[in-house]
Design an enzyme around this catalytic site. Structure first.
Site, PDB file in Angstrom:
ATOM      1  N   LYS A  44      10.376  -9.682 -15.450  1.00  0.00           N
ATOM      2  CA  LYS A  44       9.322  -9.111 -14.610  1.00  0.00           C
ATOM      3  C   LYS A  44       7.959  -9.572 -15.079  1.00  0.00           C
ATOM      4  CE  LYS A  44       7.069  -5.344 -15.046  1.00  0.00           C
ATOM      5  NZ  LYS A  44       6.370  -4.042 -15.036  1.00  0.00           N
ATOM      6  N   ASP A  71       6.103  -8.086  -9.949  1.00  0.00           N
ATOM      7  CA  ASP A  71       5.843  -6.662  -9.733  1.00  0.00           C
ATOM      8  C   ASP A  71       4.345  -6.465  -9.538  1.00  0.00           C
ATOM      9  OD1 ASP A  71       6.159  -3.931  -9.531  1.00  0.00           O
ATOM     10  OD2 ASP A  71       6.212  -3.613 -11.701  1.00  0.00           O
ATOM     11  N   LYS A  73       2.955  -4.994  -6.562  1.00  0.00           N
ATOM     12  CA  LYS A  73       2.654  -3.794  -5.769  1.00  0.00           C
ATOM     13  C   LYS A  73       1.553  -4.050  -4.742  1.00  0.00           C
ATOM     14  CE  LYS A  73       3.975  -0.732  -9.585  1.00  0.00           C
ATOM     15  NZ  LYS A  73       4.147  -1.768 -10.636  1.00  0.00           N
ATOM     16  N   ASP A  76      -2.519  -3.606   1.124  1.00  0.00           N
ATOM     17  CA  ASP A  76      -3.745  -4.009   1.811  1.00  0.00           C
ATOM     18  C   ASP A  76      -3.465  -3.922   3.304  1.00  0.00           C
ATOM     19  OD1 ASP A  76      -6.270  -5.284   2.436  1.00  0.00           O
ATOM     20  OD2 ASP A  76      -6.192  -6.180   0.432  1.00  0.00           O
ATOM     21  N   THR A 126       7.137   6.043 -11.606  1.00  0.00           N
ATOM     22  CA  THR A 126       7.941   6.881 -12.496  1.00  0.00           C
ATOM     23  C   THR A 126       7.106   7.686 -13.483  1.00  0.00           C
ATOM     24  OG1 THR A 126       8.259   4.939 -13.916  1.00  0.00           O
ATOM     25  CG2 THR A 126      10.011   5.458 -12.351  1.00  0.00           C
ATOM     26  N   ARG A 221       9.254  -1.587 -23.013  1.00  0.00           N
ATOM     27  CA  ARG A 221       8.996  -1.314 -24.423  1.00  0.00           C
ATOM     28  C   ARG A 221      10.239  -1.138 -25.285  1.00  0.00           C
ATOM     29  NH1 ARG A 221       4.198   2.687 -22.675  1.00  0.00           N
ATOM     30  NH2 ARG A 221       5.556   2.656 -20.851  1.00  0.00           N
TER      31      ARG A 221
END
Length: 243
Positions: A44, A71, A73, A76, A126, A221
């Site tokens: 990603k 990723d 997002k 517009d 999330t 992470r």
């Protein structure tokens, strides 16, 4: 002493695991890919790397035969989203996120038409709780808002959604009812047993997310911040190998 997991020679990298390359530079991302490549088959590129040469990295990864998830997002007016998606569709990347708003999703679908790029609608981040949504003037709790946006993504003809593991089962059920067995449910907020939750409000283990109906797991992470990212990635791959 417990030995770190090792790659199984005849096992391909698991493409259900999407390693989030949330590091400052493409050079650091490329080094991380080299460390985890025998466990992870998907990568990603988020906004942090987007601002630091992310598309160049994406082209490099695709040239190496790796799968890439942009990723970004997008959100517009329809014309802008359609044109941006069409431009990204020519990159050969595999997944792109847009915010799960009906006009945005419909525009992205048009932009990706005729390409192999799959578009995902981001339902509810999330990190957000019911209190966060209420503060943002949403009357629905997270699970109900996700369900609404999954339905809208299906209506828009999208390839899938991004949702927390807590809503994966409902998303899978809605897709099944719509005859969309191919519908992707990509889940961030995935944490191995014992890992810190960090800023994830609605998390689950990798195995639980897949068993709930997720098709892909976005993991950052727990891999990238581990003392040994390769061992961490291999451990997750081994945990889900039989699912």
């Amino acid at each position: 002493m417990t030995q770190p997991p090792v790659a199984t020679p005849n096992r391909a990298p698991d493409e259900r695991i999407i390693c989030a390359l949330d590091v400052p530079t493409p050079a650091e991302a490329a080094a991380l890919v080299e460390r985890v490549q025998d466990a992870v088959g998907f990568y990603k590129i988020g906004l942090q790397l987007f601002a630091a040469g992310g598309m160049g990295l994406a082209h490099d990864l695709k040239a190496q035969g790796r799968k890439v998830f942009l990723d970004w997002k997008l959100h517009d007016i329809g014309a802008t989203v359609e044109k941006a998606t069409a431009s990204l569709a020519g990159s050969g990347c595999d997944l792109l996120t847009v915010h799960a708003r009906p006009q945005v999703m419909a525009a992205a679908r048009r932009g990706a038409e005729g390409s192999s790029l799959k578009v995902l609608g981001v339902t509810v981040l999330t990190s957000l709780t019911a209190e966060d949504l209420a503060a943002d003037d949403h009357s629905l709790p997270p699970a109900e808002l996700v369900e609404l946006r999954v339905r809208q993504a299906l209506d828009a003809g999208l390839d899938g959604v991004v949702s927390s593991p807590h809503e994966a089962a409902r998303a899978r059920a809605l897709a099944g009812a719509a005859g969309r067995a191919d519908f992707l449910v990509v889940t961030p907020g995935v944490r191995p047993v014992g890992a810190a939750l960090d800023d994830q409000a609605r998390a689950a283990t990798p195995a639980a997310a897949l068993q709930a109906g997720a098709t892909h797991l976005v993991i950052g992470r727990p891999i990238t911040a581990a003392a040994d990212p390769r061992a961490a990635a291999l451990g997750i791959a081994q945990d889900i190998a039989l699912i």
